[in-house]
Scaffold this motif. Structure first.
Motif, PDB file in Angstrom:
ATOM      1  N   SER A  87      -0.827   0.710   2.373  1.00 37.74           N
ATOM      2  CA  SER A  87      -1.244  -0.441   0.817  1.00 37.74           C
ATOM      3  C   SER A  87      -2.435  -0.694   0.971  1.00 37.74           C
ATOM      4  CB  SER A  87      -0.110  -1.444   0.684  1.00 37.74           C
ATOM      5  OG  SER A  87       0.668  -1.572   0.130  1.00 37.74           O
ATOM      6  N   ARG A  88      -2.955  -1.103   2.333  1.00 38.47           N
ATOM      7  CA  ARG A  88      -4.513  -0.917   3.164  1.00 38.47           C
ATOM      8  C   ARG A  88      -4.785   0.270   3.280  1.00 38.47           C
ATOM      9  NH1 ARG A  88      -5.926  -5.070   6.556  1.00 38.47           N
ATOM     10  NH2 ARG A  88      -6.512  -4.293   7.659  1.00 38.47           N
ATOM     11  N   GLN A  89      -4.489   1.071   3.772  1.00 41.62           N
ATOM     12  CA  GLN A  89      -5.368   2.779   3.437  1.00 41.62           C
ATOM     13  C   GLN A  89      -5.476   2.998   1.750  1.00 41.62           C
ATOM     14  OE1 GLN A  89      -3.022   6.139   5.334  1.00 41.62           O
ATOM     15  NE2 GLN A  89      -4.025   7.392   4.583  1.00 41.62           N
ATOM     16  N   VAL A  90      -4.276   2.647   0.821  1.00 40.86           N
ATOM     17  CA  VAL A  90      -4.272   3.362  -0.665  1.00 40.86           C
ATOM     18  C   VAL A  90      -6.068   2.140  -1.623  1.00 40.86           C
ATOM     19  CG1 VAL A  90      -3.821   3.096  -2.551  1.00 40.86           C
ATOM     20  CG2 VAL A  90      -2.029   4.057  -1.183  1.00 40.86           C
ATOM     21  N   ILE A  91      -6.168   0.860  -0.700  1.00 42.64           N
ATOM     22  CA  ILE A  91      -6.132   0.235  -0.620  1.00 42.64           C
ATOM     23  C   ILE A  91      -8.149   0.106  -0.119  1.00 42.64           C
ATOM     24  CG2 ILE A  91      -7.214  -2.933  -1.146  1.00 42.64           C
ATOM     25  CD1 ILE A  91      -3.894  -3.074  -1.059  1.00 42.64           C
ATOM     26  N   ALA A  92      -8.146   0.704   0.568  1.00 44.45           N
ATOM     27  CA  ALA A  92      -9.481   0.459   1.341  1.00 44.45           C
ATOM     28  C   ALA A  92      -9.894   1.830   0.404  1.00 44.45           C
ATOM     29  CB  ALA A  92      -9.253   1.004   3.059  1.00 44.45           C
ATOM     30  N   HIS A  93      -9.158   2.837   0.175  1.00 44.28           N
ATOM     31  CA  HIS A  93     -10.006   4.233  -0.338  1.00 44.28           C
ATOM     32  C   HIS A  93     -10.636   4.046  -2.207  1.00 44.28           C
ATOM     33  CE1 HIS A  93     -10.057   8.360  -1.167  1.00 44.28           C
ATOM     34  NE2 HIS A  93      -9.583   7.914  -2.769  1.00 44.28           N
ATOM     35  N   LEU A  94      -9.236   2.912  -2.552  1.00 46.40           N
ATOM     36  CA  LEU A  94      -9.863   2.367  -3.889  1.00 46.40           C
ATOM     37  C   LEU A  94     -11.099   1.751  -3.972  1.00 46.40           C
ATOM     38  CD1 LEU A  94      -6.609   1.515  -5.608  1.00 46.40           C
ATOM     39  CD2 LEU A  94      -7.992   3.481  -6.357  1.00 46.40           C
ATOM     40  N   ILE A  95     -11.109   0.712  -3.004  1.00 47.82           N
ATOM     41  CA  ILE A  95     -12.780  -0.121  -2.845  1.00 47.82           C
ATOM     42  C   ILE A  95     -13.493   0.888  -2.490  1.00 47.82           C
ATOM     43  CG2 ILE A  95     -13.253  -2.017  -1.347  1.00 47.82           C
ATOM     44  CD1 ILE A  95     -11.030  -2.938  -1.172  1.00 47.82           C
ATOM     45  N   ASN A  96     -13.861   2.066  -1.294  1.00 51.66           N
ATOM     46  CA  ASN A  96     -14.755   2.454  -0.670  1.00 51.66           C
ATOM     47  C   ASN A  96     -14.712   4.104  -1.357  1.00 51.66           C
ATOM     48  OD1 ASN A  96     -15.608   0.569   1.441  1.00 51.66           O
ATOM     49  ND2 ASN A  96     -13.324   1.078   1.876  1.00 51.66           N
ATOM     50  N   HIS A  97     -13.844   4.410  -2.158  1.00 51.92           N
ATOM     51  CA  HIS A  97     -14.565   5.556  -2.965  1.00 51.92           C
ATOM     52  C   HIS A  97     -13.896   5.570  -4.264  1.00 51.92           C
ATOM     53  CE1 HIS A  97     -15.009   7.247   0.979  1.00 51.92           C
ATOM     54  NE2 HIS A  97     -13.623   6.720   1.261  1.00 51.92           N
ATOM     55  N   GLU A  98     -13.628   4.904  -4.688  1.00 53.23           N
ATOM     56  CA  GLU A  98     -12.900   4.584  -6.372  1.00 53.23           C
ATOM     57  C   GLU A  98     -13.138   2.734  -6.697  1.00 53.23           C
ATOM     58  OE1 GLU A  98     -11.741   7.345  -8.112  1.00 53.23           O
ATOM     59  OE2 GLU A  98     -11.241   8.533  -6.594  1.00 53.23           O
TER      60      GLU A  98
END
Length: 127
Positions: A87-98
């Motif tokens: 969850s942290r990995q997905v959220i970080a990706h969305l925040i930083n890349h999407e």
């Protein structure tokens, strides 16, 4: 996306000493390779659109959509450790890349920003 998926899986309830005790979300989707989904927008975008109710949903997407709000509000309280990491990995990706999808998701599931601000502060990349 697996993070969101895993963070929001269908919660199960059990009986312990005569009391109903919430159990961890199902781990049936733990084998999904999060890195593959996050690195391929063709895989990622359909999950996001499903959760936003702007696209068709797969069975995992339906479960995600039905539990995402609860998972955000409880800081993934019923997640397994693997699901918390994902969850942290997905959220970080969305925040930083999407960021546009992150904004749409937060507007839908946390319009006041009460729960998502902690994720943003913690997981935003220092550029």
């Amino acid at each position: 996306m697996k993070v969101l998926l895993l963070a929001c899986m269908l919660a199960c309830a059990g009986v312990v000493l005569g009391r109903r005790v919430p159990r961890a979300y199902t781990d049936i989707y733990d084998s999904i390779d999060i890195n593959t989904v996050l690195s391929n927008r063709r895989l990622l975008v359909p999950y996001v659109l499903c959760v936003l109710e702007e696209g068709k949903c797969t069975p995992p997407g339906k479960e995600l959509k039905s539990h995402i709000k609860e998972a955000l509000e409880t800081h993934c309280g019923q997640c397994t450790e693997n699901q918390k990491r994902g969850s942290r990995q997905v959220i970080a990706h969305l925040i930083n890349h999407e960021p546009e999808y992150w904004k749409k998701l937060t507007n839908k599931y946390d319009p006041t920003g009460k729960f998502t601000k902690m994720y943003e502060n913690e997981l935003r990349a220092h550029v």
